[in-house]
Design a protein around this motif. Structure first.
Motif, PDB file in Angstrom:
ATOM      1  N   MET A   1       0.837  -1.172   0.000  1.00 56.86           N
ATOM      2  CA  MET A   1       0.000   0.000   0.000  1.00 56.86           C
ATOM      3  C   MET A   1       0.887   1.241   0.000  1.00 56.86           C
ATOM      4  SD  MET A   1      -2.569   1.321   2.979  1.00 56.86           S
ATOM      5  CE  MET A   1      -4.038   0.519   2.424  1.00 56.86           C
ATOM      6  N   TYR A   2       0.489   2.235  -0.765  1.00 53.86           N
ATOM      7  CA  TYR A   2       1.260   3.475  -0.821  1.00 53.86           C
ATOM      8  C   TYR A   2       1.031   4.313   0.428  1.00 53.86           C
ATOM      9  CZ  TYR A   2       2.663   2.765  -5.632  1.00 53.86           C
ATOM     10  OH  TYR A   2       3.235   2.265  -6.768  1.00 53.86           O
ATOM     11  N   VAL A   3       2.126   4.837   0.955  1.00 52.52           N
ATOM     12  CA  VAL A   3       2.077   5.771   2.078  1.00 52.52           C
ATOM     13  C   VAL A   3       2.174   7.185   1.517  1.00 52.52           C
ATOM     14  CG1 VAL A   3       3.310   6.560   4.121  1.00 52.52           C
ATOM     15  CG2 VAL A   3       3.080   4.128   3.686  1.00 52.52           C
ATOM     16  N   CYS A   4       3.102   7.384   0.597  1.00 53.64           N
ATOM     17  CA  CYS A   4       3.332   8.693  -0.010  1.00 53.64           C
ATOM     18  C   CYS A   4       3.060   8.595  -1.505  1.00 53.64           C
ATOM     19  CB  CYS A   4       4.762   9.145   0.242  1.00 53.64           C
ATOM     20  SG  CYS A   4       5.205  10.699  -0.562  1.00 53.64           S
ATOM     21  N   ASN A   5       1.958   9.190  -1.916  1.00 52.32           N
ATOM     22  CA  ASN A   5       1.614   9.173  -3.338  1.00 52.32           C
ATOM     23  C   ASN A   5       2.499  10.107  -4.153  1.00 52.32           C
ATOM     24  OD1 ASN A   5      -0.497   7.275  -3.199  1.00 52.32           O
ATOM     25  ND2 ASN A   5      -1.844   8.852  -2.367  1.00 52.32           N
ATOM     26  N   CYS A   6       2.983  11.177  -3.542  1.00 56.14           N
ATOM     27  CA  CYS A   6       3.820  12.136  -4.266  1.00 56.14           C
ATOM     28  C   CYS A   6       5.095  11.486  -4.803  1.00 56.14           C
ATOM     29  CB  CYS A   6       4.187  13.316  -3.359  1.00 56.14           C
ATOM     30  SG  CYS A   6       2.776  14.295  -2.810  1.00 56.14           S
ATOM     31  N   PHE A   7       5.701  10.601  -3.993  1.00 53.41           N
ATOM     32  CA  PHE A   7       6.957   9.974  -4.389  1.00 53.41           C
ATOM     33  C   PHE A   7       6.845   8.463  -4.559  1.00 53.41           C
ATOM     34  CE2 PHE A   7       8.302  13.980  -2.432  1.00 53.41           C
ATOM     35  CZ  PHE A   7       9.073  14.479  -3.458  1.00 53.41           C
ATOM     36  N   GLY A   8       5.639   7.924  -4.471  1.00 55.30           N
ATOM     37  CA  GLY A   8       5.435   6.497  -4.690  1.00 55.30           C
ATOM     38  C   GLY A   8       6.100   5.618  -3.654  1.00 55.30           C
ATOM     39  N   VAL A   9       6.106   6.063  -2.403  1.00 56.65           N
ATOM     40  CA  VAL A   9       6.744   5.302  -1.321  1.00 56.65           C
ATOM     41  C   VAL A   9       5.701   4.403  -0.669  1.00 56.65           C
ATOM     42  CG1 VAL A   9       8.002   5.462   0.856  1.00 56.65           C
ATOM     43  CG2 VAL A   9       8.407   7.154  -0.930  1.00 56.65           C
ATOM     44  N   THR A  10       6.046   3.132  -0.531  1.00 62.32           N
ATOM     45  CA  THR A  10       5.114   2.161   0.033  1.00 62.32           C
ATOM     46  C   THR A  10       5.348   1.963   1.529  1.00 62.32           C
ATOM     47  OG1 THR A  10       6.567   0.275  -0.370  1.00 62.32           O
ATOM     48  CG2 THR A  10       5.052   0.896  -2.166  1.00 62.32           C
ATOM     49  N   GLU A  11       4.375   1.324   2.159  1.00 58.06           N
ATOM     50  CA  GLU A  11       4.473   0.977   3.578  1.00 58.06           C
ATOM     51  C   GLU A  11       5.699   0.089   3.823  1.00 58.06           C
ATOM     52  OE1 GLU A  11       1.577  -1.529   6.379  1.00 58.06           O
ATOM     53  OE2 GLU A  11       0.629   0.207   5.440  1.00 58.06           O
ATOM     54  N   ASP A  12       5.933  -0.873   2.934  1.00 56.23           N
ATOM     55  CA  ASP A  12       7.094  -1.758   3.080  1.00 56.23           C
ATOM     56  C   ASP A  12       8.405  -0.988   3.016  1.00 56.23           C
ATOM     57  OD1 ASP A  12       5.579  -4.043   3.426  1.00 56.23           O
ATOM     58  OD2 ASP A  12       5.626  -4.577   1.296  1.00 56.23           O
ATOM     59  N   GLN A  13       8.473   0.022   2.143  1.00 60.34           N
ATOM     60  CA  GLN A  13       9.691   0.830   2.058  1.00 60.34           C
ATOM     61  C   GLN A  13       9.922   1.607   3.356  1.00 60.34           C
ATOM     62  OE1 GLN A  13       8.413   2.662  -1.713  1.00 60.34           O
ATOM     63  NE2 GLN A  13      10.502   2.260  -2.450  1.00 60.34           N
ATOM     64  N   VAL A  14       8.865   2.173   3.921  1.00 58.30           N
ATOM     65  CA  VAL A  14       8.997   2.897   5.182  1.00 58.30           C
ATOM     66  C   VAL A  14       9.479   1.944   6.270  1.00 58.30           C
ATOM     67  CG1 VAL A  14       7.728   4.121   6.996  1.00 58.30           C
ATOM     68  CG2 VAL A  14       7.298   4.666   4.592  1.00 58.30           C
ATOM     69  N   LYS A  15       8.908   0.750   6.321  1.00 60.97           N
ATOM     70  CA  LYS A  15       9.324  -0.240   7.329  1.00 60.97           C
ATOM     71  C   LYS A  15      10.783  -0.639   7.141  1.00 60.97           C
ATOM     72  CE  LYS A  15       4.749  -2.127   8.164  1.00 60.97           C
ATOM     73  NZ  LYS A  15       3.879  -3.306   8.032  1.00 60.97           N
ATOM     74  N   ARG A  16      11.215  -0.779   5.894  1.00 66.56           N
ATOM     75  CA  ARG A  16      12.617  -1.126   5.619  1.00 66.56           C
ATOM     76  C   ARG A  16      13.556  -0.026   6.091  1.00 66.56           C
ATOM     77  NH1 ARG A  16      11.680  -3.604   0.405  1.00 66.56           N
ATOM     78  NH2 ARG A  16      11.536  -1.466  -0.185  1.00 66.56           N
ATOM     79  N   HIS A  17      13.189   1.227   5.831  1.00 67.46           N
ATOM     80  CA  HIS A  17      14.014   2.348   6.292  1.00 67.46           C
ATOM     81  C   HIS A  17      14.057   2.387   7.817  1.00 67.46           C
ATOM     82  CE1 HIS A  17      14.849   3.915   2.367  1.00 67.46           C
ATOM     83  NE2 HIS A  17      13.575   4.107   2.088  1.00 67.46           N
ATOM     84  N   ALA A  18      12.937   2.059   8.450  1.00 68.16           N
ATOM     85  CA  ALA A  18      12.901   2.007   9.913  1.00 68.16           C
ATOM     86  C   ALA A  18      13.819   0.899  10.436  1.00 68.16           C
ATOM     87  CB  ALA A  18      11.476   1.799  10.407  1.00 68.16           C
ATOM     88  N   GLU A  19      13.813  -0.242   9.773  1.00 71.63           N
ATOM     89  CA  GLU A  19      14.714  -1.341  10.160  1.00 71.63           C
ATOM     90  C   GLU A  19      16.176  -0.937  10.007  1.00 71.63           C
ATOM     91  OE1 GLU A  19      13.530  -4.581   7.698  1.00 71.63           O
ATOM     92  OE2 GLU A  19      11.656  -4.900   8.807  1.00 71.63           O
ATOM     93  N   ASP A  20      16.437  -0.055   9.053  1.00 67.36           N
ATOM     94  CA  ASP A  20      17.799   0.427   8.826  1.00 67.36           C
ATOM     95  C   ASP A  20      18.169   1.570   9.771  1.00 67.36           C
ATOM     96  OD1 ASP A  20      18.160  -1.431   6.822  1.00 67.36           O
ATOM     97  OD2 ASP A  20      17.666  -0.038   5.208  1.00 67.36           O
ATOM     98  N   GLY A  21      17.237   1.957  10.659  1.00 64.02           N
ATOM     99  CA  GLY A  21      17.572   2.944  11.678  1.00 64.02           C
ATOM    100  C   GLY A  21      16.825   4.264  11.630  1.00 64.02           C
ATOM    101  N   ALA A  22      15.999   4.488  10.621  1.00 62.11           N
ATOM    102  CA  ALA A  22      15.228   5.738  10.555  1.00 62.11           C
ATOM    103  C   ALA A  22      14.042   5.610  11.507  1.00 62.11           C
ATOM    104  CB  ALA A  22      14.747   5.986   9.129  1.00 62.11           C
ATOM    105  N   CYS A  23      14.017   6.429  12.557  1.00 58.69           N
ATOM    106  CA  CYS A  23      12.989   6.281  13.584  1.00 58.69           C
ATOM    107  C   CYS A  23      12.078   7.487  13.737  1.00 58.69           C
ATOM    108  CB  CYS A  23      13.646   5.970  14.927  1.00 58.69           C
ATOM    109  SG  CYS A  23      14.352   4.329  14.970  1.00 58.69           S
TER     110      CYS A  23
END
Length: 81
Positions: A1-23
């Motif tokens: 599912m898309y979180v950010c329609n402006c840049f096409g960022v998905t929920e999975d991408q946000v979770k991956r960035h969080a796993e990499d340390g973005a909090c």
């Protein structure tokens, strides 16, 4: 599912960035630009980060954040000690 329609960022991408340390939403924005255009996705990003998507936050909650003492040596928050 898309979180950010402006840049096409998905929920999975946000979770991956969080796993990499973005909090924070700002750290997510630095990683993938989500939240930097119209801003309508920032609350969704906050919700994802608040639901355990950030392993670093969970680690801090369990161990307590290290704070420097006045003499420069590491310390621990009182509630974690």
């Amino acid at each position: 599912m898309y979180v950010c329609n402006c840049f096409g960022v998905t929920e999975d991408q946000v979770k991956r960035h969080a796993e990499d340390g973005a909090c924070t939403p700002r750290e997510i924005a630095s990683a993938c630009k989500a939240g930097t255009d119209c801003g309508s996705c920032v609350r969704r990003i906050q919700a994802l980060l608040g639901r355990g998507a950030c392993p670093r936050r969970e680690l801090l909650d369990r161990r307590g954040a290290a704070l420097p003492e006045q003499d420069g040596t590491p310390g621990i928050l009182p509630e974690a000690a």
